[in-house]
Design an enzyme around this catalytic site. Structure first.
Site, PDB file in Angstrom:
ATOM      1  CB  CYS A  95     -44.668  -0.799 -25.047  1.00 28.47           C
ATOM      2  SG  CYS A  95     -44.461  -1.816 -26.388  1.00 28.47           S
ATOM      3  CG  HIS A 196     -49.153  -2.936 -23.968  1.00 25.06           C
ATOM      4  ND1 HIS A 196     -48.982  -1.493 -23.978  1.00 25.06           N
ATOM      5  CD2 HIS A 196     -48.221  -3.508 -24.590  1.00 25.06           C
ATOM      6  CE1 HIS A 196     -48.106  -1.444 -25.004  1.00 25.06           C
ATOM      7  NE2 HIS A 196     -47.728  -2.483 -25.228  1.00 25.06           N
TER       8      HIS A 196
END
Ligand code: GLN
Length: 252
Positions: A95, A196
């Site tokens: 990310c 994540h």
């Protein structure tokens, strides 16, 4: 003795949604093969030499944290990290960490952060965030296709340049930009993804791919990673898939 050194970059700043779990998964699956693992925490101001590590990990962060570490990444460690990427060191970036290796990240309010520019892609933020449990399809180097589960939460839309391959295909979720059906990127042995913290713990094939690439680079192309059971990881992925497809929690 076989040994890998993992460099965990900016663990005090880029630490969203349990991203550290990815480092723990690398340690656990390496140790299952008798591979010794050392983890170095590398943050703002810490020294870095290009032969310090075998696997680099950069997690996700909020825009404010990306602004804090950007100067150190780009102006202090930048040349070393670029040469490591070109030299086939393995990197997993998540990310915000993924965005920071590209050319720039423009926040949705217009503030533009010039990033490392190690790899040809850029990211532009929009007001609407992409927040989802995700399912992707990954084609492994031997041609096998596996379902990969993840969790995304980002405002950035990432667009890959010529010559940068997407990491996976989106089955469910938004991936890089919600438009082209792809998720993440791969350049040499560097990977970026919007998935994540429970990414590697639930997707043992990806963990093993990174470990094997790092060992091949360090010990020679003949290195073959021994098989290891992945019962817990597989159960965790099945539970996630079941939840995503049927909306039902399943005890594991
Ligand atoms: N700040 C970036 C975005 O919203 C990255 C966020 C994150 O790492 N989850 O796109």
């Amino acid at each position: 003795m076989t040994k890998l050194v993992i460099g965990h970059f900016y663990p005090d700043l880029l630490n969203l949604y349990g991203d550290r779990g990815n480092v723990l998964a690398l340690i656990r699956r390496a140790q299952k093969r008798g591979i010794d693992v050392e983890v170095k925490q590398i943050s703002v101001g810490d020294p870095l030499r290009s032969d310090d590590i075998d696997i680099g990990f950069i997690g996700g962060g909020q825009d404010s944290e990306q602004n804090i570490m950007n100067d150190d990444l780009v102006h202090v460690k930048g040349d070393t990290i670029k040469s490591m990427i070109e030299d086939n060191i393995v990197f997993l970036t998540i990310c915000g960490g993924y965005q920071m290796l590209g050319k720039y990240y423009q926040e949705h309010d217009g503030n533009r952060l010039e990033c490392l520019g190690a790899i040809d892609y850029y990211t532009e933020g929009k007001k609407e965030r992409f927040i989802n449990d995700t399912v992707y399809e990954l084609e492994l180097d031997d041609g096998r296709k596996v379902a990969v589960v993840g969790f995304e939460n980002h405002s950035g839309r990432t667009y890959l340049g010529e010559g940068v391959k997407p990491f996976m295909k989106v089955i469910k979720g938004h991936g890089n930009n919600g438009e082209d059906g792809f998720e993440g990127m791969r350049y040499k042995n560097t990977f970026g993804t919007y998935s994540h913290g429970s990414f590697l713990p639930k997707n043992p094939e990806v963990t093993d791919l990174l470990i094997e690439l790092a060992c091949k680079r360090k010990y020679g192309e003949d290195f073959v990673l021994p098989e290891a059971e992945s019962l817990d990881e597989t159960k965790a992925r099945e539970a996630a898939l079941n939840y995503i497809e049927n909306g039902k929690e399943q005890m594991i």
